[in-house]
Motif scaffolding. Structure first.
Motif, short mmCIF file in Angstrom:
data_model
loop_
_atom_site.label_atom_id
_atom_site.label_comp_id
_atom_site.label_asym_id
_atom_site.label_seq_id
_atom_site.Cartn_x
_atom_site.Cartn_y
_atom_site.Cartn_z
N ARG A 74 0.83 -1.21 0.00
CA ARG A 74 0.00 0.00 0.00
C ARG A 74 0.87 1.25 0.00
N GLU A 75 1.96 1.23 0.76
CA GLU A 75 2.86 2.38 0.77
C GLU A 75 3.55 2.53 -0.59
N ARG A 76 3.78 1.42 -1.26
CA ARG A 76 4.38 1.50 -2.59
C ARG A 76 3.40 2.09 -3.60
N THR A 77 2.14 1.61 -3.59
CA THR A 77 1.15 2.05 -4.58
C THR A 77 0.69 3.48 -4.35
N ARG A 83 8.73 8.18 -2.54
CA ARG A 83 9.25 9.44 -2.00
C ARG A 83 10.35 9.17 -0.98
N LEU A 84 10.18 8.14 -0.16
CA LEU A 84 11.20 7.82 0.83
C LEU A 84 12.50 7.40 0.17
N MET A 85 12.40 6.69 -0.95
CA MET A 85 13.60 6.20 -1.60
C MET A 85 14.36 7.28 -2.36
N THR A 86 13.75 8.46 -2.52
CA THR A 86 14.49 9.58 -3.11
C THR A 86 15.34 10.29 -2.06
N MET A 89 18.77 7.59 2.13
CA MET A 89 18.68 6.48 3.07
C MET A 89 18.89 5.17 2.32
N GLY A 90 19.50 4.20 3.00
CA GLY A 90 19.71 2.90 2.40
C GLY A 90 18.43 2.08 2.42
N LYS A 91 18.35 1.14 1.47
CA LYS A 91 17.16 0.29 1.41
C LYS A 91 17.06 -0.59 2.66
N LEU A 92 18.21 -1.01 3.17
CA LEU A 92 18.19 -1.84 4.37
C LEU A 92 17.75 -1.02 5.59
N ASP A 93 18.10 0.29 5.62
CA ASP A 93 17.61 1.18 6.68
C ASP A 93 16.09 1.23 6.67
N LEU A 94 15.55 1.37 5.46
CA LEU A 94 14.10 1.49 5.31
C LEU A 94 13.40 0.21 5.76
N LEU A 234 17.06 -10.15 1.42
CA LEU A 234 16.50 -10.34 0.08
C LEU A 234 15.48 -9.25 -0.24
N GLY A 235 14.71 -8.86 0.79
CA GLY A 235 13.76 -7.77 0.59
C GLY A 235 14.47 -6.47 0.21
N ALA A 236 15.60 -6.20 0.86
CA ALA A 236 16.38 -4.99 0.53
C ALA A 236 16.96 -5.10 -0.88
N ALA A 237 17.38 -6.31 -1.26
CA ALA A 237 17.99 -6.49 -2.59
C ALA A 237 16.97 -6.34 -3.71
N THR A 238 15.72 -6.69 -3.44
CA THR A 238 14.68 -6.63 -4.49
C THR A 238 13.88 -5.33 -4.45
N LEU A 239 14.16 -4.45 -3.50
CA LEU A 239 13.43 -3.19 -3.40
C LEU A 239 13.92 -2.23 -4.47
N ARG A 240 13.03 -1.85 -5.34
CA ARG A 240 13.40 -0.97 -6.46
C ARG A 240 12.42 0.18 -6.58
N ARG A 241 12.95 1.31 -7.05
CA ARG A 241 12.07 2.42 -7.41
C ARG A 241 11.38 2.09 -8.72
N ARG A 242 10.13 2.49 -8.85
CA ARG A 242 9.39 2.23 -10.09
C ARG A 242 9.45 3.41 -11.05
N THR A 243 9.99 4.52 -10.58
CA THR A 243 10.17 5.67 -11.46
C THR A 243 11.63 6.05 -11.44
N PRO A 244 12.21 6.55 -12.52
CA PRO A 244 13.62 6.91 -12.59
C PRO A 244 13.92 8.16 -11.77
#
Length: 244
Positions: A74-77, A83-86, A89-94, A234-244
């Motif tokens: 839900r937070e992704r959609t 916004r957080l990934m911009t 912060m590291g993905k593992l932090d998140l 694995l969750g951190a490794a597969t976490l990707r932004r959907r917009t450039p």
């Protein structure tokens, strides 16, 4: 990793949950209600004590898997995750912040369900209550970590729910709750050996029947904890932004 970013994420999630008391009440109350239902369906303290410890691990595992996967999706959609990934912060932090927040909720869920089972419902175990609680909390954290991992592969909340029969139900059927794992066919037994819930149920069964803390129990607990860490990585490794 940054502790300040992790804790800031944790506070944000907990603040959101605080404004949704109905959901929090359901999360904490449902495992306890299921344990009460089980006790009076069996109508026997001996029968309840034989099966309840394993279910104390399975119920939080399942509920936290669903909660985490749906909430993260839900937070992704809604764009919150984007916004957080911009931010710097590291993905593992998140994901660690998410895991800590849901882990605290899972711990409260486990304490309530275990407390009711050990007092009102008459659950009797031969081993340490603290060891029982440790295993159940680790199992709930495993469900949380797996939920964070699979949320990366779902596009809608309905798809997230569909991951339940893929990641959870096979573990539920093959964990040894219904049939001892050494009595299964070789193929099912081999599959069971690589599923983390099998080791959680083995550990809970050991605590139920024995007060000894031997190497097998320590190994099973370590496997459950290790699988939770691997799922988070694995969750951190597969976490990707959907917009450039």
């Amino acid at each position: 990793m940054s502790a300040s970013i992790t804790f800031a994420t944790t506070r944000r999630i907990l603040t959101q949950l605080r404004h949704d008391p109905r959901t929090v009440g359901l999360i904490i109350g449902v495992p306890s209600l299921l344990m009460i239902l089980l006790r009076y369906v069996l109508n026997s303290e001996q029968g309840f004590s034989a099966i309840a410890p394993a279910l104390l691990g399975i119920f939080p595992f399942t509920i936290m898997f669903l909660l985490t996967s749906i909430t993260t999706l839900r937070e992704r959609t809604t764009g919150t995750l984007e916004r957080l990934m911009t931010m710097p912060m590291g993905k593992l932090d998140l994901l660690s912040g998410y895991a800590l927040a849901f882990g605290l909720l899972a711990t409260l869920q486990v304490l309530v369900a275990a407390g009711i089972s050990l007092t009102w419902l008459g659950l009797d175990i031969a081993g340490s209550v603290w060891m029982l609680l440790l295993i159940v909390v680790l199992d709930a954290l495993l469900g949380t970590a797996l939920g964070l991992f699979v949320s990366a592969f779902a596009r809608t909340e309905f798809q997230a729910i569909q991951f339940l029969p893929v990641f959870v139900l096979p573990q539920f059927l093959l964990c040894g709750l219904f049939v001892p794992r050494d009595e299964m066919g070789w193929l099912l037994s081999a599959v069971s050996d690589v599923l983390p819930l099998s080791y959680a149920v083995d550990a809970l069964t050991h605590v139920t029947r024995s007060a000894a803390v031997d190497g097998t129990l320590v190994r099973n607990v370590a496997i459950v904890a290790g699988c939770a860490v691997v799922a988070l990585l694995l969750g951190a490794a597969t976490l990707r932004r959907r917009t450039p």
